[in-house]
Design a protein around this motif. Sequence first.
Motif, PDB file in Angstrom:
ATOM      1  N   ALA A 184      -6.227   2.390   0.538  1.00  0.00           N
ATOM      2  CA  ALA A 184      -7.160   1.304   0.880  1.00  0.00           C
ATOM      3  C   ALA A 184      -6.409   0.083   1.414  1.00  0.00           C
ATOM      4  CB  ALA A 184      -8.000   0.929  -0.341  1.00  0.00           C
ATOM      5  N   LEU A 185      -5.274  -0.246   0.811  1.00  0.00           N
ATOM      6  CA  LEU A 185      -4.492  -1.381   1.309  1.00  0.00           C
ATOM      7  C   LEU A 185      -3.946  -1.110   2.705  1.00  0.00           C
ATOM      8  CD1 LEU A 185      -2.439  -2.645  -1.768  1.00  0.00           C
ATOM      9  CD2 LEU A 185      -4.298  -3.827  -0.590  1.00  0.00           C
TER      10      LEU A 185
ATOM     11  N   SER B 278       0.918  -8.337  -4.901  1.00  0.00           N
ATOM     12  CA  SER B 278      -0.481  -8.010  -5.187  1.00  0.00           C
ATOM     13  C   SER B 278      -1.302  -9.272  -5.409  1.00  0.00           C
ATOM     14  CB  SER B 278      -0.582  -7.125  -6.438  1.00  0.00           C
ATOM     15  OG  SER B 278       0.079  -5.910  -6.253  1.00  0.00           O
TER      16      SER B 278
ATOM     17  N   ILE C 132      -5.707   4.833  -9.199  1.00  0.00           N
ATOM     18  CA  ILE C 132      -5.745   3.480  -8.636  1.00  0.00           C
ATOM     19  C   ILE C 132      -4.588   3.300  -7.656  1.00  0.00           C
ATOM     20  CG2 ILE C 132      -5.411   1.016  -9.156  1.00  0.00           C
ATOM     21  CD1 ILE C 132      -7.023   1.503 -11.746  1.00  0.00           C
ATOM     22  N   GLU C 133      -3.417   3.817  -8.005  1.00  0.00           N
ATOM     23  CA  GLU C 133      -2.253   3.685  -7.126  1.00  0.00           C
ATOM     24  C   GLU C 133      -2.444   4.459  -5.817  1.00  0.00           C
ATOM     25  OE1 GLU C 133       1.205   2.812 -10.476  1.00  0.00           O
ATOM     26  OE2 GLU C 133       1.044   4.837  -9.636  1.00  0.00           O
TER      27      GLU C 133
ATOM     28  N   LEU D 268      -6.744  -5.287  -8.845  1.00  0.00           N
ATOM     29  CA  LEU D 268      -6.528  -4.169  -9.776  1.00  0.00           C
ATOM     30  C   LEU D 268      -5.044  -3.869  -9.939  1.00  0.00           C
ATOM     31  CD1 LEU D 268      -9.335  -1.653  -8.712  1.00  0.00           C
ATOM     32  CD2 LEU D 268      -9.156  -2.864 -10.895  1.00  0.00           C
ATOM     33  N   LEU D 269      -4.320  -3.879  -8.822  1.00  0.00           N
ATOM     34  CA  LEU D 269      -2.878  -3.613  -8.879  1.00  0.00           C
ATOM     35  C   LEU D 269      -2.139  -4.728  -9.610  1.00  0.00           C
ATOM     36  CD1 LEU D 269      -2.392  -2.157  -5.289  1.00  0.00           C
ATOM     37  CD2 LEU D 269      -2.487  -0.897  -7.458  1.00  0.00           C
TER      38      LEU D 269
ATOM     39  N   GLY E 183       0.810  -1.214   0.000  1.00  0.00           N
ATOM     40  CA  GLY E 183       0.000   0.000   0.000  1.00  0.00           C
ATOM     41  C   GLY E 183       0.840   1.259   0.000  1.00  0.00           C
TER      42      GLY E 183
ATOM     43  N   VAL F 143      -8.679  -4.400  -4.497  1.00  0.00           N
ATOM     44  CA  VAL F 143      -7.606  -3.447  -4.800  1.00  0.00           C
ATOM     45  C   VAL F 143      -6.369  -4.186  -5.301  1.00  0.00           C
ATOM     46  CG1 VAL F 143      -5.994  -1.772  -3.790  1.00  0.00           C
ATOM     47  CG2 VAL F 143      -8.428  -1.680  -3.207  1.00  0.00           C
TER      48      VAL F 143
ATOM     49  N   GLY G  99      -5.871   3.108  -4.105  1.00  0.00           N
ATOM     50  CA  GLY G  99      -5.629   1.704  -3.791  1.00  0.00           C
ATOM     51  C   GLY G  99      -4.572   1.544  -2.715  1.00  0.00           C
TER      52      GLY G  99
ATOM     53  N   SER H 240      -9.182  -5.037   0.309  1.00  0.00           N
ATOM     54  CA  SER H 240      -7.811  -5.434  -0.044  1.00  0.00           C
ATOM     55  C   SER H 240      -7.740  -6.384  -1.234  1.00  0.00           C
ATOM     56  CB  SER H 240      -7.121  -6.073   1.160  1.00  0.00           C
ATOM     57  OG  SER H 240      -7.011  -5.146   2.199  1.00  0.00           O
TER      58      SER H 240
END
Length: 144
Positions: A62-63, A112, A55-56, A75-76, A17, A72, A59, A69
């Motif tokens: 969020a992580l 990820s 997203i980075e 997506l990563l 994250g 996200v 995300g 998790s």
Amino acid sequence: MLNKFEASTLILRVVLGITFFIHGLTKFTGGIENIVGWFDSIGLPGFMAYIVALIEVVGGVALILGLGSRIVAALLTLLMIGATIKVKLAVGFLGNGQMAGYELDLALLAMSLFIAINGSKMFALDQLIIKGQKSDSQSKISLN
């Protein structure tokens, strides 16, 4: 009792994250227009730079907090697959002296993917939300 698996997964989740948050933030603070131009130059639509950076950043936060998790991280994972194939694969594992290789991308991809598959519950806000929902539904059941 400390669960070693969950503790290890927490470390991966938080480090992942932080790493993505900083990478995304750098895209915005370093001039997102430059990233847009670079995306255009490698054949990707420029607006995708905003999506990737968002997203980075979001995300990453969020992580760190443990919100969604698995989603996200999935997506990563897709971002890292795209970055590796589109940009880094051609320069090799360690790079070509002008650009870094895909070794970091591969490590971030593996981290990820691990979180996407296994999730991460320790100190995760979604666990508090789930516990709150369970206690609410149990209260409703006992009142009926």
